[in-house]
Design an enzyme around this catalytic site. Structure first.
Site, PDB file in Angstrom:
ATOM      1  N   SER A 113      -2.694 -42.005  12.690  1.00  0.00           N
ATOM      2  CA  SER A 113      -3.293 -43.330  12.909  1.00  0.00           C
ATOM      3  C   SER A 113      -4.334 -43.617  11.828  1.00  0.00           C
ATOM      4  O   SER A 113      -4.821 -42.700  11.162  1.00  0.00           O
ATOM      5  CB  SER A 113      -3.961 -43.369  14.286  1.00  0.00           C
ATOM      6  N   GLN A 172       3.663   1.500  -1.963  1.00  0.00           N
ATOM      7  CA  GLN A 172       4.483   1.505  -3.179  1.00  0.00           C
ATOM      8  C   GLN A 172       4.098   2.590  -4.176  1.00  0.00           C
ATOM      9  O   GLN A 172       4.960   3.185  -4.821  1.00  0.00           O
ATOM     10  CB  GLN A 172       4.461   0.117  -3.829  1.00  0.00           C
ATOM     11  N   HIS A 197       5.853  -8.883  -5.061  1.00  0.00           N
ATOM     12  CA  HIS A 197       4.433  -9.251  -5.144  1.00  0.00           C
ATOM     13  C   HIS A 197       3.841  -8.311  -6.190  1.00  0.00           C
ATOM     14  O   HIS A 197       4.210  -7.138  -6.245  1.00  0.00           O
ATOM     15  CB  HIS A 197       3.772  -9.066  -3.774  1.00  0.00           C
ATOM     16  N   MET A 240       0.810  -1.220   0.000  1.00  0.00           N
ATOM     17  CA  MET A 240       0.000   0.000   0.000  1.00  0.00           C
ATOM     18  C   MET A 240       0.849   1.279   0.000  1.00  0.00           C
ATOM     19  O   MET A 240       0.323   2.372  -0.152  1.00  0.00           O
ATOM     20  CB  MET A 240      -0.946   0.007   1.208  1.00  0.00           C
TER      21      MET A 240
HETATM   22  P1  NAD Z   1       7.373  -5.275   5.761  1.00  0.00           P
HETATM   23  O1  NAD Z   1       6.116  -4.717   6.283  1.00  0.00           O
HETATM   24  O2  NAD Z   1       8.051  -6.358   6.506  1.00  0.00           O
HETATM   25  O3  NAD Z   1       8.504  -4.152   5.595  1.00  0.00           O
HETATM   26  C1  NAD Z   1       8.253  -2.942   5.034  1.00  0.00           C
HETATM   27  C2  NAD Z   1       9.467  -2.024   5.156  1.00  0.00           C
HETATM   28  O4  NAD Z   1       9.197  -0.952   4.264  1.00  0.00           O
HETATM   29  C3  NAD Z   1       9.647  -1.396   6.521  1.00  0.00           C
HETATM   30  O5  NAD Z   1      10.515  -2.147   7.329  1.00  0.00           O
HETATM   31  C4  NAD Z   1      10.250  -0.064   6.150  1.00  0.00           C
HETATM   32  O6  NAD Z   1      11.641  -0.219   5.962  1.00  0.00           O
HETATM   33  C5  NAD Z   1       9.631   0.242   4.810  1.00  0.00           C
HETATM   34  N1  NAD Z   1       8.472   1.161   4.878  1.00  0.00           N
HETATM   35  C6  NAD Z   1       7.320   0.996   5.565  1.00  0.00           C
HETATM   36  N2  NAD Z   1       6.510   2.043   5.388  1.00  0.00           N
HETATM   37  C7  NAD Z   1       7.168   2.877   4.549  1.00  0.00           C
HETATM   38  C8  NAD Z   1       6.852   4.140   3.986  1.00  0.00           C
HETATM   39  N3  NAD Z   1       5.686   4.754   4.268  1.00  0.00           N
HETATM   40  N4  NAD Z   1       7.762   4.702   3.139  1.00  0.00           N
HETATM   41  C9  NAD Z   1       8.932   4.095   2.880  1.00  0.00           C
HETATM   42  N5  NAD Z   1       9.281   2.911   3.386  1.00  0.00           N
HETATM   43  C10 NAD Z   1       8.414   2.323   4.211  1.00  0.00           C
HETATM   44  O7  NAD Z   1       7.075  -5.686   4.238  1.00  0.00           O
HETATM   45  P2  NAD Z   1       7.293  -7.115   3.576  1.00  0.00           P
HETATM   46  O8  NAD Z   1       6.385  -8.096   4.224  1.00  0.00           O
HETATM   47  O9  NAD Z   1       8.749  -7.392   3.482  1.00  0.00           O
HETATM   48  O10 NAD Z   1       6.708  -6.848   2.117  1.00  0.00           O
HETATM   49  C11 NAD Z   1       7.456  -6.222   1.115  1.00  0.00           C
HETATM   50  C12 NAD Z   1       6.984  -6.747  -0.231  1.00  0.00           C
HETATM   51  O11 NAD Z   1       7.269  -8.136  -0.300  1.00  0.00           O
HETATM   52  C13 NAD Z   1       5.485  -6.614  -0.436  1.00  0.00           C
HETATM   53  O12 NAD Z   1       5.260  -6.364  -1.799  1.00  0.00           O
HETATM   54  C14 NAD Z   1       4.965  -7.989  -0.069  1.00  0.00           C
HETATM   55  O13 NAD Z   1       3.733  -8.300  -0.682  1.00  0.00           O
HETATM   56  C15 NAD Z   1       6.083  -8.843  -0.614  1.00  0.00           C
HETATM   57  N6  NAD Z   1       6.187 -10.191  -0.056  1.00  0.00           N
HETATM   58  C16 NAD Z   1       6.183 -10.384   1.301  1.00  0.00           C
HETATM   59  C17 NAD Z   1       6.327 -11.657   1.824  1.00  0.00           C
HETATM   60  C18 NAD Z   1       6.386 -11.890   3.311  1.00  0.00           C
HETATM   61  O14 NAD Z   1       6.398 -13.037   3.713  1.00  0.00           O
HETATM   62  N7  NAD Z   1       6.443 -10.894   4.177  1.00  0.00           N
HETATM   63  C19 NAD Z   1       6.479 -12.758   0.955  1.00  0.00           C
HETATM   64  C20 NAD Z   1       6.522 -12.529  -0.423  1.00  0.00           C
HETATM   65  C21 NAD Z   1       6.372 -11.241  -0.918  1.00  0.00           C
END
Ligand code: NAD
Ligand code: MG
Length: 328
Positions: free
Chosen positions: A250, A85, A106, A83
């Protein structure tokens, strides 16, 4: 099905070129550290007032503000919450060099047209099929988490090659990289977490718990049966599918599984699954989730509070505190 392995990767296409990673959460930290350990030139783009700036520096990474960090990048990876991005892309796009690549873990923002990438930018997806912690741990142990790869826009003619080099850098090519599309990855990922992995599984657990407790059984016993023991079953499924589970449970459990499972997940559940899938495919879910974010997440907070205040959480916390062998 097309699957790529390390033999299909030409990592030299990223030699001496910069990979900029935006976001240092679950995926961001794992990708950054794995790419760095694979010998790539990694730069982090983070908010100066954010909590992760100091952590990324302590981890030995070069950190800059996003708009600065993207300037010399061959690849800009958007690893912030989905949200965020759109806004972040808007803030950095003018600084991204002509002919660079955008990378996502994603497909949400691109598939639902929150981001419409500049025409000169390759736009690719490398989606690890596991959380960031696992992506890092498997890499350190010499393995990798399987990934999906997709190309949304191939401006350079080398988009797939670049994406595969990145996948190899995070360790994914060791386990295999399956070709997909942004649409397939986004829709199946959302469906999986909603209908089965998160939504379906937790609803099944809570309904099972309530059924037992309402019938007069002790909540502690109910908790062990429907929440705690689920891990044993999931581990068997993960390691060896239905066959391995059936081998280790089982005969009584197997018979009960086969006669009663379809009574619980019945034709109506399947109809509801199809409805959930339709809402994902036609954009209804995405529209609702985007609107919820714009409104400050009132419904999200209300539902989360109800989830965390459910009696199964109280019983669970109490019982888990006695199992000191459980990981945090
Ligand atoms: P997350 O919530 O763990 O991390 C987000 C990071 O983004 C934060 O640590 C911060 O560094 C930064 N951030 C947060 N808000 C921000 C803002 N307003 N402006 C700038 N930077 C900001 O996110 P995630 O789970 O690693 O997800 C990242 C991407 O990976 C997403 O597209 C998600 O769908 C995808 N994804 C996640 C997983 C999972 O298991 N977590 C698996 C596959 C794909
Ligand atoms: Mg739930």
């Amino acid at each position: 099905m097309k699957m790529y392995s390390e033999a299909d990767v030409d990592a030299t296409c990223l030699d001496d070129r910069q990979v900029t990673i935006l976001g240092y959460g679950s995926q961001g930290r794992a990708h950054a550290l794995n790419l760095k350990d694979s010998g790539f030139n990694v730069v982090m783009g983070l908010r100066r007032d954010g909590a992760s700036w100091a952590q990324a520096e302590a981890d030995g990474l070069t950190v800059m503000e996003p708009a600065e960090a993207v300037k010399d990048a061959a690849i800009v990876a958007f690893l912030t919450p989905d949200m965020v991005q759109k806004r972040l892309y808007g803030a950095v796009v003018d600084n991204i060099a002509e002919g660079a690549a955008l990378l996502f873990a994603h497909g949400f923002a691109v598939h639902f047209k929150q981001i419409e990438p500049r025409r000169d930018l390759d736009t690719v997806l490398i989606a690890p099929k596991g959380p960031g912690g696992l992506v890092r741990r498997q890499y350190e142990e010499g393995h990798g988490v399987p990934c999906l790869v997709a190309v949304h826009q191939d401006a350079s003619g080398d988009a797939l090659k670049l994406a595969l080099a990145y996948a190899a850098g995070i360790g994914g090519a060791r386990a295999g990289v399956i070709e997909t599309t942004f649409a397939e990855e986004t829709e199946t990922d959302l469906f999986g977490e909603q209908a089965v992995l998160c939504g379906g599984a937790t609803e099944l657990i809570v309904a099972g718990f309530e059924t037992l407790v309402e019938a007069g059984y002790q909540p502690e016993v109910a908790y062990y049966e429907v929440m705690h023991e689920l891990k044993l079953i999931v581990d068997l499924l993960h390691e060896g599918g239905l066959r391995k589970m059936h081998k280790f449970i089982s005969d009584t459990a197997a018979y009960g599984d086969m006669v009663s499972g379809p009574r619980v997940v019945d034709g109506n559940s399947r109809k509801q699954m199809q409805a959930v899938l339709r809402d994902i495919q036609d954009g209804t879910f995405a529209r609702n989730w985007i609107a919820e974010n714009e409104a400050g997440m009132p419904e999200f907070k209300r539902m989360m509070k109800a989830d965390l205040e459910h009696p199964i959480e109280k019983v669970g916390a109490e019982l888990r505190s006695r199992m000191d062998w459980l990981e945090e």
